[in-house]
Design a protein around this motif. Structure first.
Motif, PDB file in Angstrom:
ATOM      1  N   ILE A 124       0.822  -1.206   0.000  1.00 12.96           N
ATOM      2  CA  ILE A 124       0.000   0.000   0.000  1.00 12.96           C
ATOM      3  C   ILE A 124       0.856   1.256   0.000  1.00 12.96           C
ATOM      4  N   ASP A 125       0.567   2.128  -0.952  1.00 11.83           N
ATOM      5  CA  ASP A 125       1.199   3.444  -1.025  1.00 11.83           C
ATOM      6  C   ASP A 125       0.227   4.442  -0.391  1.00 11.83           C
ATOM      7  N   PHE A 126       0.578   4.954   0.772  1.00 13.35           N
ATOM      8  CA  PHE A 126      -0.343   5.834   1.498  1.00 13.35           C
ATOM      9  C   PHE A 126      -0.649   7.115   0.736  1.00 13.35           C
ATOM     10  N   ALA A 127       0.252   7.506  -0.157  1.00 18.54           N
ATOM     11  CA  ALA A 127      -0.001   8.710  -0.944  1.00 18.54           C
ATOM     12  C   ALA A 127      -1.202   8.527  -1.863  1.00 18.54           C
ATOM     13  N   ALA A 128      -1.522   7.264  -2.172  1.00 21.19           N
ATOM     14  CA  ALA A 128      -2.643   6.979  -3.072  1.00 21.19           C
ATOM     15  C   ALA A 128      -3.974   6.835  -2.330  1.00 21.19           C
ATOM     16  N   LEU A 129      -3.954   6.890  -1.012  1.00 17.72           N
ATOM     17  CA  LEU A 129      -5.196   6.737  -0.244  1.00 17.72           C
ATOM     18  C   LEU A 129      -6.204   7.841  -0.564  1.00 17.72           C
ATOM     19  N   LYS A 130      -5.699   8.994  -0.987  1.00 24.99           N
ATOM     20  CA  LYS A 130      -6.612  10.108  -1.306  1.00 24.99           C
ATOM     21  C   LYS A 130      -7.522   9.768  -2.477  1.00 24.99           C
ATOM     22  N   GLU A 131      -7.132   8.751  -3.259  1.00 26.84           N
ATOM     23  CA  GLU A 131      -7.935   8.365  -4.422  1.00 26.84           C
ATOM     24  C   GLU A 131      -9.086   7.438  -4.055  1.00 26.84           C
ATOM     25  N   VAL A 132      -9.124   6.958  -2.800  1.00 33.03           N
ATOM     26  CA  VAL A 132     -10.115   5.950  -2.443  1.00 33.03           C
ATOM     27  C   VAL A 132     -11.536   6.501  -2.475  1.00 33.03           C
ATOM     28  N   GLY A 133     -11.676   7.832  -2.417  1.00 30.04           N
ATOM     29  CA  GLY A 133     -13.004   8.442  -2.450  1.00 30.04           C
ATOM     30  C   GLY A 133     -13.774   8.134  -3.716  1.00 30.04           C
ATOM     31  N   ARG A 134     -13.058   7.798  -4.802  1.00 30.13           N
ATOM     32  CA  ARG A 134     -13.766   7.477  -6.034  1.00 30.13           C
ATOM     33  C   ARG A 134     -14.484   6.140  -5.939  1.00 30.13           C
ATOM     34  N   HIS A 135     -14.177   5.371  -4.865  1.00 29.46           N
ATOM     35  CA  HIS A 135     -14.864   4.097  -4.650  1.00 29.46           C
ATOM     36  C   HIS A 135     -15.947   4.243  -3.579  1.00 29.46           C
ATOM     37  N   TRP A 136     -16.596   5.405  -3.563  1.00 25.49           N
ATOM     38  CA  TRP A 136     -17.613   5.669  -2.541  1.00 25.49           C
ATOM     39  C   TRP A 136     -18.779   4.689  -2.644  1.00 25.49           C
ATOM     40  N   ARG A 137     -19.044   4.169  -3.829  1.00 23.05           N
ATOM     41  CA  ARG A 137     -20.134   3.197  -3.967  1.00 23.05           C
ATOM     42  C   ARG A 137     -19.816   1.924  -3.180  1.00 23.05           C
ATOM     43  N   GLY A 138     -18.574   1.443  -3.334  1.00 20.62           N
ATOM     44  CA  GLY A 138     -18.174   0.239  -2.611  1.00 20.62           C
ATOM     45  C   GLY A 138     -18.186   0.443  -1.115  1.00 20.62           C
ATOM     46  N   ILE A 139     -17.729   1.613  -0.660  1.00 19.81           N
ATOM     47  CA  ILE A 139     -17.745   1.929   0.769  1.00 19.81           C
ATOM     48  C   ILE A 139     -19.174   1.961   1.294  1.00 19.81           C
ATOM     49  N   SER A 140     -20.070   2.578   0.546  1.00 23.10           N
ATOM     50  CA  SER A 140     -21.465   2.676   0.967  1.00 23.10           C
ATOM     51  C   SER A 140     -22.115   1.299   1.055  1.00 23.10           C
ATOM     52  N   VAL A 141     -21.844   0.449   0.058  1.00 25.08           N
ATOM     53  CA  VAL A 141     -22.425  -0.896   0.052  1.00 25.08           C
ATOM     54  C   VAL A 141     -21.922  -1.699   1.244  1.00 25.08           C
ATOM     55  N   THR A 142     -20.616  -1.633   1.498  1.00 24.98           N
ATOM     56  CA  THR A 142     -20.042  -2.418   2.599  1.00 24.98           C
ATOM     57  C   THR A 142     -20.597  -1.971   3.944  1.00 24.98           C
ATOM     58  N   LEU A 143     -20.704  -0.675   4.152  1.00 24.91           N
ATOM     59  CA  LEU A 143     -21.267  -0.166   5.405  1.00 24.91           C
ATOM     60  C   LEU A 143     -22.718  -0.589   5.566  1.00 24.91           C
ATOM     61  N   LEU A 144     -23.488  -0.544   4.474  1.00 23.73           N
ATOM     62  CA  LEU A 144     -24.883  -0.966   4.529  1.00 23.73           C
ATOM     63  C   LEU A 144     -24.996  -2.422   4.953  1.00 23.73           C
ATOM     64  N   VAL A 145     -24.208  -3.279   4.316  1.00 20.75           N
ATOM     65  CA  VAL A 145     -24.281  -4.711   4.618  1.00 20.75           C
ATOM     66  C   VAL A 145     -23.792  -5.000   6.033  1.00 20.75           C
ATOM     67  N   ASN A 146     -22.661  -4.394   6.417  1.00 21.79           N
ATOM     68  CA  ASN A 146     -22.087  -4.668   7.740  1.00 21.79           C
ATOM     69  C   ASN A 146     -22.968  -4.225   8.890  1.00 21.79           C
ATOM     70  N   TRP A 147     -23.598  -3.057   8.745  1.00 19.87           N
ATOM     71  CA  TRP A 147     -24.256  -2.471   9.907  1.00 19.87           C
ATOM     72  C   TRP A 147     -25.789  -2.428   9.834  1.00 19.87           C
ATOM     73  N   ALA A 148     -26.356  -2.468   8.636  1.00 19.35           N
ATOM     74  CA  ALA A 148     -27.819  -2.411   8.519  1.00 19.35           C
ATOM     75  C   ALA A 148     -28.435  -3.754   8.150  1.00 19.35           C
TER      76      ALA A 148
END
Length: 353
Positions: free
Chosen positions: A60-84
């Motif tokens: 993992i290159d931490f400098a590239a973590l700022k790009e993870v926001g473009r995967h907001w759909r995946g983050i939203s889906v995972t949070l929905l499944v994990n917690w709701a």
């Protein structure tokens, strides 16, 4: 893919047999190893998990973590499944299978305790081992790290209220020492160590040096995975042989839960147009469990010999083989997934990290 990786399922099966046999033949040895723990976190298992996940974290290159926001759909889906979805679907499956369908075959005085253990298991999303599953699906490592960190932060706030709601308890004793120590051991410390190692290798040998290091570490990671499996099954070897029917019945709702939640996350990512390299780890994070926390909470609330503790242990036992089956499904359905309109270029450079 190496021959070792290609036949990983076979090695897993052999390690399960070896673990159960060793646990039954030398219970005192593995009881001693099992007792090497701090805040109910087993130290030998923690070391093996380190060996499993550090190679993934070095990528993992931490400098590239700022790009993870473009995967907001995946983050939203995972949070929905994990917690709701996941804690509530497990409560329903526990009620259906343990409370009704399997009731005649289980100890009557432990029914409620078994269901409680299943709920505790489902209310804690997995942390460390997700890095292994993500790597086996060629998942986007920055997404995986950020999603795990987000789940850890939410778990500190949401674990007790969710479990309290589903168990009908006004006060939940959360094993905070186990929770914080696990997060430190499995996330914070290995991330720091991996990044220090990455920086040092890149400074001295460049990308070629990093590639050589990863070539050495990758097999070590899989060996550590198999050694962990032997230990986990050896710790419970006597239990498995003494209560095979109970363990098999408890495994049914857990298995359904894993495939339901991983399938739901995978399909929702596909429908949302998320890249396959994100949908894979999203499905795996959505399905797997933070079993150290679940076991510790079950013991704290209901006791070491309770049905709740046994139910969480069953989750531990089937975690690796079942998650490997989900990895297989994700990898073998990539063409079908990407035929659904996903822009493959979204996955662009995640392997360069």
């Amino acid at each position: 893919m190496s021959v070792f990786e290609r036949y990983l399922t076979l090695w897993v099966f052999l390690c399960i047999i070896a673990g159960v046999a060793l646990g039954a033949l030398a219970p005192s040895v593995f009881q001693t190893i099992g007792a090497l723990e701090v805040a109910r976190v087993n130290l030998p298992v923690a070391i093996l998990i380190w060996l499993m996940i550090v190679p993934m974290l070095v990528k993992i290159d931490f400098a590239a973590l700022k790009e993870v926001g473009r995967h907001w759909r995946g983050i939203s889906v995972t949070l929905l499944v994990n917690w709701a979805v996941k804690p509530f679907s497990m409560a329903f499956l526990g009620w259906l299978f343990i409370g009704h369908l399997f009731r005649p075959y289980l100890p009557a005085d432990q029914i409620d305790s078994y269901i409680a253990g299943l709920i505790l298991l489902a209310a804690a999303p997995c942390t460390a081992m997700v890095f292994v599953w993500s790597n086996l699906t060629k998942g986007e490592p920055h997404f995986t790290l950020s999603q795990v960190a987000l789940n850890d932060a939410i778990m500190i706030v949401a674990f007790a209220p969710v479990v309290g709601l589903l168990l009908g308890l006004s006060s939940i004793t959360v094993p905070w020492d186990t929770l914080f120590l696990s997060v430190m051991l499995y996330i914070v410390v290995p991330v720091i160590a991996a990044q220090l190692l990455r920086g040092r290798i890149l400074a001295s040998g460049g990308q070629a040096g990093l590639d050589r290091l990863l070539g050495v570490l990758q097999p070590l990671s899989l060996v550590a995975l198999l050694a962990t499996l032997v230990l986990l099954f050896a710790f419970q070897g006597e239990q498995i042989l003494a209560q095979p029917l109970v363990i098999a019945l408890l495994a049914v709702p857990i298995l359904i839960q894993v495939y339901f939640n991983s399938g739901l996350a995978y399909l929702l990512n596909r429908l949302s147009g998320e890249a396959h390299c994100v949908a894979g780890p999203s499905a795996l994070i959505g399905a797997s469990n933070f079993f150290e926390l679940a076991v510790a909470a079950a013991i704290s609330l209901f006791g070491f010999k309770s049905g709740a503790a046994l139910a969480t242990v069953v989750g531990v036992l089937i975690e690796v083989p079942v998650m490997l089956s989900v990895v297989w499904i994700v990898n073998h359905t990539k063409d079908w997934y990407e035929a659904g309109g996903v822009k493959v270029t979204d996955a662009a450079d995640h392997t360069k990290a």
